[in-house]
Design an enzyme around this catalytic site. Structure first.
Site, PDB file in Angstrom:
ATOM      1  N   THR A 101       0.846  -1.403  -0.107  1.00 57.35           N
ATOM      2  CA  THR A 101      -0.332  -0.162   0.052  1.00 57.35           C
ATOM      3  C   THR A 101       0.812   0.946   0.197  1.00 57.35           C
ATOM      4  OG1 THR A 101      -0.588   0.086   2.779  1.00 57.35           O
ATOM      5  CG2 THR A 101      -2.056  -0.585   0.667  1.00 57.35           C
ATOM      6  N   GLU A 102       1.906   0.792   0.672  1.00 69.04           N
ATOM      7  CA  GLU A 102       2.661   2.255   0.740  1.00 69.04           C
ATOM      8  C   GLU A 102       4.420   1.826   0.291  1.00 69.04           C
ATOM      9  OE1 GLU A 102       3.249   5.490   3.658  1.00 69.04           O
ATOM     10  OE2 GLU A 102       0.292   5.116   3.493  1.00 69.04           O
ATOM     11  N   ASN A 103       4.729   2.191  -0.759  1.00 66.55           N
ATOM     12  CA  ASN A 103       6.666   2.231  -0.852  1.00 66.55           C
ATOM     13  C   ASN A 103       6.963   3.221  -2.115  1.00 66.55           C
ATOM     14  OD1 ASN A 103       8.940   0.418  -2.912  1.00 66.55           O
ATOM     15  ND2 ASN A 103       8.968   0.621  -0.658  1.00 66.55           N
TER      16      ASN A 103
END
Ligand code: NOJ
Length: 572
Positions: free
Chosen positions: A415-417
């Site tokens: 979901t986040e990187n």
């Protein structure tokens, strides 16, 4: 179900076995060029980019929106770098069409954004008032995404609690949040659930608990050391479970969507891989990070190691009960299994070594000292942006494998990187970000080859935006936002071209091609750099038309009037 005491040591053995067995396929320790893996992702793999409401929307007091804890916190002096606020941020609230075309340009399959609770329910209490204008805004965004074949992945809570709930009840310190959050979530399912099929209850609850209620670096800024984070987390986990059950019983039948949670976690690597104490400390680091939330949600209770360490330290402090709250047997079975997919937000890695923090009656224990460990970094790791963010791609693969083995190979969405750049950097040729994405995405591909069930990847973030207590000083965007200009224009960085090609090829076809993408990306960014360089001039011209022209006009009218009066007097 409680984890048996022996699970801890079994995990260690497992980590070692995992390292040894996979060493045949991939080298776990090296990250040199030769370890790059060329190939494609499974068909249907979903590529996206993300944002959150407070970080991008702006319009903090428009159209009936209520205050959030971040509105109040950022307006207090000394809380945010340079006292910046998210008042206008990227003006995302007014730029739905523009931003969806940026996503089109990137060929995204999904867009992850969050809903601002106080924009929908100004006081946070549903029975008080529902703000239809807020609903309209998200309707418009969702419809636009769908018209452009972009799947919305919607986070219900990305840190912007309605201020009234903080003032009235103490926010996440209070159990009453569970019901208020459930009512808000049900409103979202009712109004948007016919079109939204991926729901994330909480984004990075670790940060909410630790930075919001323990260190106070984030809103609401409370410093309840030793208890605040554990209490907040306890209520968040219950709220998550309640919302999952609501969806399961009331909405899933007709809407057929999925409800998950998004957890953030750094990877912790033992400093000395042959030292059992370091191995245990590194495991603890990850358990206190991801395990704190994932273990109750997948197995029904906190990680045994958290119960042991916090329990022991609480006794040493002379406390009658553990500072880590406990779940009743009914709560355990209610919470267990409340996750259709697991969202993982990951940015960096630490080396971990054992370090005792003896806790006597006088010493002040807190979340950090409870872990009995020290974090280290390798000075050779690149750190282009945020102080805490070192690029260590191999840690990503290890974290994903940890998730697979610990939680029964759940469906995972990254979901986040992503990576930031330093403050006044107006460089659109972000070669280091290309390198970061290339290597991290490649490690994710290796994790999928290891058998981790990763279904999608979300680059963080679509735009430069308000970076919490760091204000606008850290830029994570694929698109550069010129915050000096009132219109907040967006400019593509070179990484847009690169990411776009990964998406089109669904991976990395060959070394020659990937090198080519990189060269082309860096070539095209110089023209965007020129556009951006011309921007101060544009803003200056805008200032001339907006301030100088009206002032000169008013002055001339005034002068002519005085002159006229003077003429008339002379005549008389
Ligand atoms: C995680 C948070 O969820 C996100 O809002 C933030 O921008 C990134 N960390 C980078 O700091």
């Amino acid at each position: 179900i409680m984890l048996p005491r022996c699970a801890f040591s079994v995990c260690h053995v497992f980590v070692l076995v995992l390292c040894l067995s996979s060493a045949e396929d991939f080298d776990w320790t090296k990250n040199d060029h030769s370890s790059f893996y060329y190939g494609t992702f499974p068909a249907g793999f979903s590529w996206g980019a993300g944002s959150s409401a407070y970080q991008t929307e702006g319009a903090w007091d428009k159209d009936g929106k209520g205050l959030s804890i971040w509105d109040v916190f950022s307006h207090k002096k000394g809380k945010i770098q340079r006292n910046e606020t998210g008042d206008s941020s990227c003006e995302g609230y007014h730029k739905v069409k523009d931003d969806v075309s940026l996503m089109k340009e990137l060929k995204l399959n999904h867009y992850r954004f969050s809903i601002s609770w106080p924009r929908l329910i100004p006081t946070g209490i549903k029975s008080d008032h529902i703000n239809e204008k807020g609903i309209q805004y998200y309707d418009e965004l969702i419809n636009h995404l769908l018209e452009n074949q972009i799947t919305p992945i919607v986070t219900l809570y990305h840190w912007d609690l309605p201020q009234v709930l903080q003032e009235k009840y103490g926010g996440w310190q209070n159990i009453s949040m569970v019901n208020h959050f459930n009512e808000y979530a049900n409103l979202c399912f009712e109004r948007f659930g016919n079109r939204v099929k991926y729901w994330i209850t909480f984004n990075n609850p670790w940060s909410v608990a630790v930075e919001g209620y323990e260190t106070g670096e984030h809103a609401p800024g409370l410093k309840l050391r030793g208890t605040g984070a554990y209490r907040a987390a306890h209520h968040i986990i219950k709220a998550h479970a309640k919302v999952w059950h609501s969806y399961d019983t009331q909405w899933r039948g007709k809407q057929k969507g999925l409800v998950g949670i998004s957890l953030s976690g750094d990877w912790g690597e033992p400093v000395d891989i042959s030292n059992q104490k370091d191995i245990e400390a590194a495991e603890r680091y990850v358990q206190f990070y991801v395990g704190w939330f994932a273990t109750p949600i997948f197995h029904g209770d906190y990680p045994q190691v958290m119960k042991d360490f916090i329990g022991r330290k609480s006794v040493q402090q002379g406390l009658g009960t553990s500072r880590l709250p406990s779940f009743s047997p009914q709560e355990k079975s209610y919470i267990k299994g409340t996750c259709d997919f697991l969202g993982i937000g990951h940015f960096t890695t630490r080396y971990i070594t054992q370090k005792n923090n003896p806790s006597g009656r006088s010493s002040s224990s807190n979340y950090f000292t409870d872990r009995d460990l020290a974090e280290l970094v390798d000075p050779r790791w690149p750190d282009p942006g945020s102080e805490w963010l070192y690029s260590v791609p191999w840690g990503f693969r290890r974290l994903l494998n940890f998730v697979k083995t610990q939680y029964g190979n759940p469906m995972v969405y990254v979901t986040e990187n992503g990576v930031s750049e330093k403050m006044l950097c107006t460089e659109l040729c972000d070669d280091w970000r290309i390198q970061y994405y290339k290597d991290y995405i490649n490690e994710m591909m290796k994790a999928i080859k290891d058998g981790v069930n990763v279904k999608g990847y979300t680059a963080w973030s679509l735009l430069d935006k308000f970076e919490w207590d760091e204000g606008y000083s850290e830029r994570f965007g694929l698109y550069y936002v010129d915050f000096r200009n009132k219109n907040k224009p967006r400019y593509p960085k070179a990484s847009v071209q690169f990411y776009k090609r990964i998406i089109s090829a669904n991976g990395f076809p060959s070394q020659r091609e990937v090198e080519n993408w990189r060269r082309k990306a860096v070539e095209t960014c110089s023209s965007s750099n020129q556009l951006l360089a011309a921007d101060p001039l544009t803003s200056h011209m805008e200032m001339v038309t907006e301030i100088v022209v009206p002032t000169v006009c008013t002055l001339s009218i005034l002068l002519s009037a005085i002159f006229l009066m003077f003429l008339l007097r002379r005549r008389n």
